[in-house]
Design an enzyme around this catalytic site. Structure first.
Site, PDB file in Angstrom:
ATOM      1  N   PHE A 171       0.812  -1.222   0.000  1.00  0.00           N
ATOM      2  CA  PHE A 171       0.000   0.000   0.000  1.00  0.00           C
ATOM      3  C   PHE A 171       0.842   1.267   0.000  1.00  0.00           C
ATOM      4  O   PHE A 171       0.366   2.333  -0.366  1.00  0.00           O
ATOM      5  CB  PHE A 171      -0.927   0.008   1.233  1.00  0.00           C
ATOM      6  CG  PHE A 171      -0.235   0.466   2.499  1.00  0.00           C
ATOM      7  CD1 PHE A 171      -0.106   1.817   2.789  1.00  0.00           C
ATOM      8  CD2 PHE A 171       0.321  -0.442   3.389  1.00  0.00           C
ATOM      9  CE1 PHE A 171       0.557   2.238   3.939  1.00  0.00           C
ATOM     10  CE2 PHE A 171       0.985  -0.034   4.533  1.00  0.00           C
ATOM     11  CZ  PHE A 171       1.104   1.321   4.805  1.00  0.00           C
ATOM     12  N   LYS A 195      -1.408  -6.978  -9.444  1.00  0.00           N
ATOM     13  CA  LYS A 195      -2.350  -6.831  -8.325  1.00  0.00           C
ATOM     14  C   LYS A 195      -1.879  -5.698  -7.419  1.00  0.00           C
ATOM     15  O   LYS A 195      -0.926  -5.853  -6.659  1.00  0.00           O
ATOM     16  CB  LYS A 195      -2.451  -8.123  -7.516  1.00  0.00           C
ATOM     17  CG  LYS A 195      -3.657  -8.068  -6.573  1.00  0.00           C
ATOM     18  CD  LYS A 195      -3.573  -9.040  -5.432  1.00  0.00           C
ATOM     19  CE  LYS A 195      -2.887  -8.501  -4.219  1.00  0.00           C
ATOM     20  NZ  LYS A 195      -3.505  -7.333  -3.596  1.00  0.00           N
ATOM     21  N   GLU A 198      -4.902  -3.873  -2.086  1.00  0.00           N
ATOM     22  CA  GLU A 198      -6.356  -3.715  -1.952  1.00  0.00           C
ATOM     23  C   GLU A 198      -6.693  -2.480  -1.121  1.00  0.00           C
ATOM     24  O   GLU A 198      -7.825  -2.057  -1.046  1.00  0.00           O
ATOM     25  CB  GLU A 198      -6.982  -4.974  -1.340  1.00  0.00           C
ATOM     26  CG  GLU A 198      -6.574  -5.322   0.092  1.00  0.00           C
ATOM     27  CD  GLU A 198      -5.252  -6.103   0.170  1.00  0.00           C
ATOM     28  OE1 GLU A 198      -4.395  -5.959  -0.740  1.00  0.00           O
ATOM     29  OE2 GLU A 198      -5.060  -6.843   1.157  1.00  0.00           O
ATOM     30  N   ARG A 199      -5.657  -1.883  -0.491  1.00  0.00           N
ATOM     31  CA  ARG A 199      -5.936  -0.721   0.352  1.00  0.00           C
ATOM     32  C   ARG A 199      -5.870   0.590  -0.432  1.00  0.00           C
ATOM     33  O   ARG A 199      -6.353   1.606   0.036  1.00  0.00           O
ATOM     34  CB  ARG A 199      -4.954  -0.684   1.519  1.00  0.00           C
ATOM     35  CG  ARG A 199      -5.155  -1.895   2.419  1.00  0.00           C
ATOM     36  CD  ARG A 199      -4.312  -1.810   3.651  1.00  0.00           C
ATOM     37  NE  ARG A 199      -3.379  -2.901   3.744  1.00  0.00           N
ATOM     38  CZ  ARG A 199      -2.422  -2.993   4.651  1.00  0.00           C
ATOM     39  NH1 ARG A 199      -2.251  -2.035   5.515  1.00  0.00           N
ATOM     40  NH2 ARG A 199      -1.631  -4.022   4.674  1.00  0.00           N
ATOM     41  N   SER A 248       5.302  -6.927   3.030  1.00  0.00           N
ATOM     42  CA  SER A 248       5.774  -7.344   4.361  1.00  0.00           C
ATOM     43  C   SER A 248       6.503  -8.686   4.298  1.00  0.00           C
ATOM     44  O   SER A 248       6.358  -9.450   3.339  1.00  0.00           O
ATOM     45  CB  SER A 248       4.575  -7.470   5.295  1.00  0.00           C
ATOM     46  OG  SER A 248       3.745  -8.516   4.845  1.00  0.00           O
ATOM     47  N   CYS A 303       9.515   2.121   3.271  1.00  0.00           N
ATOM     48  CA  CYS A 303      10.423   1.015   3.585  1.00  0.00           C
ATOM     49  C   CYS A 303      11.833   1.546   3.804  1.00  0.00           C
ATOM     50  O   CYS A 303      12.670   0.871   4.372  1.00  0.00           O
ATOM     51  CB  CYS A 303      10.419  -0.008   2.468  1.00  0.00           C
ATOM     52  SG  CYS A 303      10.984   0.687   0.927  1.00  0.00           S
ATOM     53  N   GLU A 403       9.512  -3.974  12.891  1.00  0.00           N
ATOM     54  CA  GLU A 403       9.341  -2.826  11.984  1.00  0.00           C
ATOM     55  C   GLU A 403       8.044  -2.135  12.410  1.00  0.00           C
ATOM     56  O   GLU A 403       6.960  -2.724  12.293  1.00  0.00           O
ATOM     57  CB  GLU A 403       9.223  -3.320  10.537  1.00  0.00           C
ATOM     58  CG  GLU A 403       9.026  -2.193   9.548  1.00  0.00           C
ATOM     59  CD  GLU A 403       8.777  -2.668   8.117  1.00  0.00           C
ATOM     60  OE1 GLU A 403       8.149  -3.716   7.921  1.00  0.00           O
ATOM     61  OE2 GLU A 403       9.217  -1.964   7.185  1.00  0.00           O
TER      62      GLU A 403
HETATM   63  P1  NAD Z   1       1.539  -6.519   2.865  1.00  0.00           P
HETATM   64  O1  NAD Z   1       2.492  -7.646   2.851  1.00  0.00           O
HETATM   65  O2  NAD Z   1       0.468  -6.517   3.894  1.00  0.00           O
HETATM   66  O3  NAD Z   1       0.807  -6.444   1.443  1.00  0.00           O
HETATM   67  C1  NAD Z   1       1.536  -6.533   0.247  1.00  0.00           C
HETATM   68  C2  NAD Z   1       0.751  -7.364  -0.758  1.00  0.00           C
HETATM   69  O4  NAD Z   1       0.676  -8.703  -0.295  1.00  0.00           O
HETATM   70  C3  NAD Z   1      -0.673  -6.882  -0.937  1.00  0.00           C
HETATM   71  O5  NAD Z   1      -0.953  -6.844  -2.312  1.00  0.00           O
HETATM   72  C4  NAD Z   1      -1.515  -7.880  -0.179  1.00  0.00           C
HETATM   73  O6  NAD Z   1      -2.755  -8.113  -0.785  1.00  0.00           O
HETATM   74  C5  NAD Z   1      -0.671  -9.132  -0.194  1.00  0.00           C
HETATM   75  N1  NAD Z   1      -0.788  -9.912   1.048  1.00  0.00           N
HETATM   76  C6  NAD Z   1      -0.877  -9.418   2.309  1.00  0.00           C
HETATM   77  N2  NAD Z   1      -0.922 -10.421   3.202  1.00  0.00           N
HETATM   78  C7  NAD Z   1      -0.864 -11.572   2.501  1.00  0.00           C
HETATM   79  C8  NAD Z   1      -0.854 -12.948   2.860  1.00  0.00           C
HETATM   80  N3  NAD Z   1      -0.964 -13.338   4.127  1.00  0.00           N
HETATM   81  N4  NAD Z   1      -0.761 -13.860   1.865  1.00  0.00           N
HETATM   82  C9  NAD Z   1      -0.665 -13.486   0.590  1.00  0.00           C
HETATM   83  N5  NAD Z   1      -0.684 -12.199   0.201  1.00  0.00           N
HETATM   84  C10 NAD Z   1      -0.767 -11.243   1.124  1.00  0.00           C
HETATM   85  O7  NAD Z   1       2.399  -5.189   2.929  1.00  0.00           O
HETATM   86  P2  NAD Z   1       1.866  -3.701   3.125  1.00  0.00           P
HETATM   87  O8  NAD Z   1       1.417  -3.523   4.529  1.00  0.00           O
HETATM   88  O9  NAD Z   1       0.931  -3.353   2.030  1.00  0.00           O
HETATM   89  O10 NAD Z   1       3.209  -2.859   2.866  1.00  0.00           O
HETATM   90  C11 NAD Z   1       4.090  -2.504   3.904  1.00  0.00           C
HETATM   91  C12 NAD Z   1       5.268  -3.433   3.961  1.00  0.00           C
HETATM   92  O11 NAD Z   1       5.943  -3.434   2.710  1.00  0.00           O
HETATM   93  C13 NAD Z   1       6.320  -3.000   4.978  1.00  0.00           C
HETATM   94  O12 NAD Z   1       6.819  -4.132   5.629  1.00  0.00           O
HETATM   95  C14 NAD Z   1       7.397  -2.345   4.129  1.00  0.00           C
HETATM   96  O13 NAD Z   1       8.687  -2.357   4.678  1.00  0.00           O
HETATM   97  C15 NAD Z   1       7.336  -3.203   2.913  1.00  0.00           C
HETATM   98  N6  NAD Z   1       7.896  -2.507   1.763  1.00  0.00           N
HETATM   99  C16 NAD Z   1       9.137  -2.895   1.341  1.00  0.00           C
HETATM  100  C17 NAD Z   1       9.738  -2.241   0.277  1.00  0.00           C
HETATM  101  C18 NAD Z   1      11.097  -2.645  -0.191  1.00  0.00           C
HETATM  102  O14 NAD Z   1      11.458  -2.306  -1.313  1.00  0.00           O
HETATM  103  N7  NAD Z   1      11.853  -3.389   0.610  1.00  0.00           N
HETATM  104  C19 NAD Z   1       9.069  -1.178  -0.359  1.00  0.00           C
HETATM  105  C20 NAD Z   1       7.803  -0.821   0.098  1.00  0.00           C
HETATM  106  C21 NAD Z   1       7.227  -1.501   1.166  1.00  0.00           C
END
Ligand code: NAD
Length: 518
Positions: A171, A195, A198-199, A248, A303, A403
């Site tokens: 998101f 994809k 969703e947020r 994440s 991030c 984090e």
């Molecule tokens: P998230 O993992 O909750 O969601 C990311 C994607 O994964 C979404 O599209 C979501 O629908 C999907 N998803 C979520 N939970 C899932 C599950 N249990 N099984 C399968 N798919 C799932 O992450 P977020 O909260 O949207 O983003 C924040 C996180 O992303 C932080 O940890 C941040 O550090 C990380 N991030 C990392 C970078 C990088 O380049 N290292 C860049 C941006 C964000």
């Protein structure tokens, strides 16, 4: 710009154009070049994080619709891979122009859905735009290699697209991260099933519309919405050859394992805990400004946010001044031009951040600045947390190990740069770090001894520009091919080598040789 408090459900171009006419707009999928309403009966509410107003409903796309998107991508990939590389380059040039034209509209959507400030949201779009601009240089970057092996024999290597690839986004950068993925994938000759989070899928929807306008053919870019089921479909679908994931640790580890088990190439950028090291010889004012900006900007939801401060020696005396700077930051709604810190993404995120602040206090750290309970006039229901500084933190505390992903800076003190380096190298994450100093030798020592993939020297958020790649390391990445830059193109292509023999005259031998050719 005047604050546009509740304008988005009624004056929201992306949703008005691309959704149905129900009382709450629904976000459509983009399949085979058309914006289509999902037939699902499962919808996810998307709320403005500053107001809790429901902006739209996001579908949990059905397996049949996901299949349609993949079929469309697979069909499109057959002809797209044969298209002229110059034609693909030209589409990218038109695409970057359209993004620039719609920069404000994209940013307003990001303010509404993700809660960023308008200026910060523009930065989100801009950093993605830079990747599209880099994709315009594709022709040179995709050039192969050739070696004359002998007078009549040569070997050459060129890179071919993979076919259908997929992108799964977080998101926190609703424009930049989709733009890390689909422009390069497409420019390299693939089709993609994308994809968004969703947020906050709105920016991706507008980008899809602009990409189609720029000439991306039907089926080459498909956007589908949903959460876990949609992700699992992508991991399991055999026609999808590679997955780009950013998000994440929990989701990334799952996707990496499941995608790999199904034979896919996966690049997964994960969580982070980025440390800033301050040496006493640093420029004090510039350093304090940089740290406050990088810790609390985007409400700490980057991030590459500097979420951990390591003060070396006397620099610990600077903490009160840092707290003064943090106090001056204005918490509020993203369209208010005075706002520095917007809301965090959801109520659950706010509660989690607050719980982690409390855990620090309970475990013996001190709350130098406590942003919990902040109230913003006119936005009393928003997910706001004010800038928070926790001092006297130890590495075993939960607020250090987790984090936090909110506007919270945890501070530790050490006596020497060696101790700072050891502390950071012992942290499992390796996304980014920064040192603030006026000493060249100290900076060079840090640069070489630190085991973190992206290092800033007097630069708080050292995200490399797109000719390079995003090179987080250790616990912040799974897979070994980075996003964008040369590595990004390598990820979306596979090498093919051809060895050819053109003899001037026919062979005079009458027996076949069966030994290994040398
Ligand atoms: P998230 O993992 O909750 O969601 C990311 C994607 O994964 C979404 O599209 C979501 O629908 C999907 N998803 C979520 N939970 C899932 C599950 N249990 N099984 C399968 N798919 C799932 O992450 P977020 O909260 O949207 O983003 C924040 C996180 O992303 C932080 O940890 C941040 O550090 C990380 N991030 C990392 C970078 C990088 O380049 N290292 C860049 C941006 C964000």
């Amino acid at each position: 710009r005047a604050p546009a408090r509740r304008a988005f459900s009624t004056n929201f171009p992306v949703l008005q154009q691309l959704t149905g006419n129900g009382s709450i707009p629904t976000v459509k999928n983009f399949i085979n070049g058309e914006f289509v309403e999902s037939k699902t009966d499962k919808w996810i509410e998307l709320r403005n994080p500053a107001t809790q107003e429901i902006l739209c409903l996001v579908p949990e796309t059905t397996p049949e619709e996901l299949n349609e998107a993949t079929t469309s991508a697979a069909e499109a990939a057959k002809s797209w891979r044969k298209s002229s590389v110059l034609a693909r380059q030209r589409i990218m040039m038109d695409f970057q122009f359209l993004i620039r034209q719609h920069h404000d509209e994209l940013a307003e959507n990001i303010v509404a859905e993700a809660g960023k400030t308008f200026v910060d949201a523009k930065g989100d779009v801009f950093r993605g735009l830079q990747v599209v601009e880099q994709a315009c240089a594709l022709t040179t970057q995709l050039m192969g290699e050739k070696l004359t092996v002998a007078k009549d024999m040569e070997t050459y290597m060129f890179r071919e697209p993979l076919g259908v690839v997929a992108g799964i986004c977080p998101f926190n950068f609703p424009a930049m991260i989709p733009l890390w993925m689909f422009p390069l994938a497409i420019a390299a000759g693939n089709s993609i099933v994308l994809k968004p989070s969703e947020r906050d899928p709105g920016a991706t929807m507008l980008l899809a519309k602009l990409a189609a306008q720029a000439g991306v053919p039907k089926g080459v870019l498909n956007v589908v919405h949903g959460s876990v089921d949609c992700v699992n479909y992508i991991c399991d679908e055999p026609r999808i050859k590679a997955i780009s994931f950013v998000g994440s640790d929990r989701a990334g580890e799952h996707i990496y394992t499941r995608g790999n088990a199904n034979g896919k190439r996966v690049q997964a950028n994960l969580g982070a805990k980025n440390h800033a090291v301050v040496l006493p010889d640093a420029n004090k004012q510039a350093t304090l400004n940089a740290i406050a900006g990088a810790a609390f900007g985007a409400a700490g939801q980057r991030c590459m946010a500097l979420s951990t401060l390591v003060l070396v020696g006397e620099s610990k005396e600077w903490l009160p001044e840092l707290a003064e700077r943090a106090k001056q930051l204005k918490v509020g709604y993203g369209m208010d031009p005075e706002t520095d810190v917007g809301p965090v993404i959801t109520v659950q995120s706010r509660e989690r951040v607050e719980r982690l602040i409390e855990s620090g206090a309970k475990e013996g750290a001190k709350l130098l600045l406590d942003g919990r309970g902040v109230s913003v006039k006119g936005y009393e229901n928003g997910n706001f947390v004010g800038p928070t500084i926790i001092t006297d933190v130890k590495t075993n505390m939960e607020c250090y190990r987790e984090e936090i992903f909110g506007p919270v800076l945890v501070c530790l003190t050490v006596d020497t740069i060696d101790e700072a380096i050891e502390l950071i190298n012992n942290n499992p994450y390796g996304n980014g770090t920064a040192i603030f100093t006026n000493s060249g030798p100290s900076a060079r020592k840090f640069e070489h001894e630190i085991d973190v993939g992206q290092v800033g020297i007097n630069v708080p958020i050292p995200v490399p520009v797109p000719p390079f790649s995003f090179t987080g390391s250790r616990g912040s990445i799974l897979g070994d091919m980075n996003f964008y830059g040369k590595s990004g193109l390598l990820f979306y292509t596979k090498p093919k080598t051809v060895t050819s023999l053109w003899k001037e005259s026919d062979s005079t031998h009458t027996r076949s040789s069966v030994s290994m050719p040398t």
